[in-house]
Write a protein that holds these residues in place. Structure first.
Motif, short mmCIF file in Angstrom:
data_model
loop_
_atom_site.label_atom_id
_atom_site.label_comp_id
_atom_site.label_asym_id
_atom_site.label_seq_id
_atom_site.Cartn_x
_atom_site.Cartn_y
_atom_site.Cartn_z
N LEU A 241 38.15 40.87 45.63
CA LEU A 241 39.48 41.04 46.22
C LEU A 241 39.69 40.34 47.38
CD1 LEU A 241 39.97 44.70 44.91
CD2 LEU A 241 40.51 42.61 43.77
N ASP A 242 40.97 40.09 47.81
CA ASP A 242 41.39 39.57 48.97
C ASP A 242 40.95 40.45 50.07
OD1 ASP A 242 44.24 37.59 47.94
OD2 ASP A 242 41.84 37.03 47.72
N VAL A 252 48.16 43.51 44.72
CA VAL A 252 46.70 43.62 44.82
C VAL A 252 46.27 42.02 44.17
CG1 VAL A 252 44.49 44.41 43.95
CG2 VAL A 252 46.45 45.62 44.30
N THR A 253 45.84 41.19 45.14
CA THR A 253 45.23 39.84 44.77
C THR A 253 43.66 39.53 44.79
OG1 THR A 253 45.84 38.97 47.07
CG2 THR A 253 47.56 38.95 45.57
N GLU A 271 40.15 38.67 28.94
CA GLU A 271 40.84 40.01 28.82
C GLU A 271 40.79 40.69 30.03
OE1 GLU A 271 39.35 41.83 25.27
OE2 GLU A 271 38.92 40.09 24.24
N GLY A 272 42.14 40.93 30.68
CA GLY A 272 42.18 41.65 32.02
C GLY A 272 43.34 41.39 32.60
N PRO A 273 43.57 42.13 34.04
CA PRO A 273 44.70 42.10 34.60
C PRO A 273 44.90 40.64 35.06
CG PRO A 273 43.22 43.13 35.95
CD PRO A 273 42.47 42.87 34.48
N GLY A 274 45.26 39.49 34.56
CA GLY A 274 45.39 38.40 35.07
C GLY A 274 45.19 37.10 34.27
N MET A 287 48.60 41.80 40.22
CA MET A 287 49.04 42.85 39.82
C MET A 287 49.69 43.95 40.99
SD MET A 287 45.76 45.31 38.64
CE MET A 287 44.62 45.55 39.96
N THR A 288 50.27 45.12 40.54
CA THR A 288 50.84 45.92 41.69
C THR A 288 50.03 46.85 41.75
OG1 THR A 288 52.95 45.31 41.10
CG2 THR A 288 52.93 47.12 42.46
N ALA A 289 49.67 47.32 43.03
CA ALA A 289 48.72 48.57 43.51
C ALA A 289 49.51 49.80 42.82
CB ALA A 289 48.48 48.66 44.75
#
Length: 512
Positions: A241-242, A252-253, A271-274, A287-289
């Motif tokens: 994570l950044d 969250v990036t 398969e995942g958030p991105g 995605m949003t925290a």
């Protein structure tokens, strides 16, 4: 000389000639018997050293297997070979015990080599008529069983083809054609009619071959396990994570990458958030925290390897915080700090600019950039880093972190930059022995000052410095093809650091 009719005078001359030859043969026999005894001593000494070396190699495999499942097959193979070798070695020892059981040793415990000129015990025990006795057939069966069991242990893997060839060569029980063109059975050719000390020496040499075969399998198993460890299913997906903490509602990036950060390794799906970046093969997360507290990120890569789908799951966490209330303190290169070297430390407070954060600890100084420090710990086992951050309203927050202080890890001994090198004797004679801080990110130089050199069949030589001296080169010159030369008891020092290295691991060189 005995054909035709001879005069009494000629018969007497012939008889005297035969007596003279017998006397010469008797004198020569004592020298030969003593030589066999000395050879047996050398083989016995070599077997003791080889046993120690093999135990060290086995312990390395055992340790590797406890640390990584990649070395489990190497451990399983080594267990089999260890048992097979020990069983056959012990059987040969019983044969040697039978040869010397009725021999009275000297006061110093040595065998009377010059008196061991008879062959009756072996001739009567191992042979019957023109063939083998029950004992002789048992010996042949034991040798063949050892070969069969060893071949079954290594299997059909091409990595061990040389082992199979060596087994067939050194433990070949086929008939032998002697110098006069007469075909003889294996035991007849090697043992029948020979002095007992000669047969004893041959059996000790066979034990030496068993130890060498065992060492060769261990070395190959270690090398093969290291190669297998790089297979795709050994990779680990890492969430990067950044930053580690986020405010509520903040995006969250970051990214998910493979352990080796290899852009040429690209999954077929994710398969995942991105989504997958087709240029790099990395998964870009966006995605949003969620709510305040620890949140999870999960997903899966899918790779194609040898035409089969290989799934690789990943999981990570991030923390959502409402406001800055704790410091993030981390060692840039590891979770502990090492005594005697400069440990880079990054210090930050979530939501506070690095120029508003200060840190202090014994042995700590600024690295010339905001948030960057160098920590050189002194005595003790722990050091506390205290951090203070100034908020926009001029109030302050503080935190601290305890780091464990450890001594520098032990260097790895290497010959020609390898732990287990191979090559001709000429290369070994000019090789440099080194000690390397593997998997250690600090720029440390290690100078080798002394090492022990052990050539099979030769006494251990202590060499000063990091290169072969004249004695070492002389011993190396006596090494044969397939011999494994062991470099152990390596002594060294760190350059510019008043701290002695821990025990340095040994390294080996196989003569080809």
């Amino acid at each position: 000389m005995a054909g035709g009719k001879l005069t009494p005078r000629q018969k007497m001359i012939n008889l005297m000639y035969l007596v003279f030859i017998a006397m010469l043969a008797l004198n020569m026999s004592k020298e030969v018997l003593s030589a066999f005894g000395l050879m047996n001593e050398q083989f016995e000494s070599s077997n003791v050293e080889n046993t120690k070396t093999n135990a060290q190699l086995y312990d390395v495999i055992k340790l590797k297997a406890s640390e990584s499942a990649s070395f489990a097959p190497a451990k399983a193979l080594s267990d089999k070979v260890k048992g097979i070798s020990a069983e056959f070695y012990a059987y040969i020892e019983t044969l040697k015990g039978e040869i010397v059981k009725d021999v009275e040793r000297k006061e110093d415990g040595k065998l009377p080599y010059e008196a061991m000129d008879k062959s009756a015990m072996i001739d009567e025990g191992w042979f019957e008529g023109d063939g083998y006795s029950k004992k002789g057939n048992e010996i042949i069966a034991a040798i063949e069983k050892y070969k069969k069991d060893m071949k079954a242990a290594v299997g059909l893997d091409t990595k061990y083809k040389a082992i199979v060839r060596e087994l067939d060569s050194k433990f070949n029980t086929s008939d032998v054609v002697d110098g006069e063109g007469v075909k003889k059975r294996y035991l007849d050719y090697h043992y029948k009619g020979f002095p007992s000390i000669a047969s004893l020496t041959k059996l000790t040499a066979m034990q030496n071959n068993v130890k060498v075969m065992e060492a060769n399998v261990y070395n190959l198993a270690l090398g093969k396990a290291a190669i297998d460890a790089t297979s795709m299913n050994k990779y680990q997906a890492i969430v990067v994570l950044d930053k580690n903490a986020y405010f509520q509602g903040e995006k969250v990036t970051g990214k998910v990458v493979l352990g080796r950060y290899d852009e040429d390794t690209k999954p077929v799906s994710f398969e995942g958030p991105g989504k997958i970046d087709p240029a790099t093969g990395q998964a870009k997360i966006e995605m949003t925290a969620g709510a305040v507290g620890e949140q999870n990120i999960k997903g899966k890569f899918n790779f194609l390897e040898d035409g089969k789908n290989v799934p690789l799951a990943f999981e990570g966490t991030y923390v959502v915080v409402p406001k800055p209330n704790s410091a993030t303190i981390s060692a840039d290169k590891m979770n502990v700090v090492y005594r005697g070297v400069d440990n880079p430390i990054s210090v930050s407070f979530a939501g506070i600019g690095s120029d508003k954060v200060t840190a202090s600890a014994p042995g700590m100084r600024s690295a010339g950039k905001a948030g960057q420090y160098m920590l050189t710990p002194g005595s003790g086992t722990e050091v506390v880093v205290n951090v203070t951050g100034k908020l926009p309203d001029n109030s302050t927050v503080s935190d601290k972190k305890v780091f464990r202080i450890k001594g520098l890890p032990a260097p790895t001994g290497k010959i020609r930059n390898e732990v287990a090198a191979k090559g001709p004797k000429s290369n070994l004679e000019v090789c440099t022995i080194s000690a390397v801080m593997e998997d250690f990110d600090f720029p440390l130089t290690v100078n080798v000052t002394q090492f022990n050199l052990k050539v099979p069949g030769q006494p251990t030589i202590v060499v000063q410095g990091n290169k072969m001296d004249s004695k070492a080169k002389s011993a190396i010159a006596k090494a044969g093809r397939g011999d494994v030369v062991v470099i152990s008891d390596i002594k060294a020092n760190f350059v510019g650091i008043d701290q002695k290295p821990r025990t340095i691991s040994m390294c080996t060189y196989e003569v080809q």
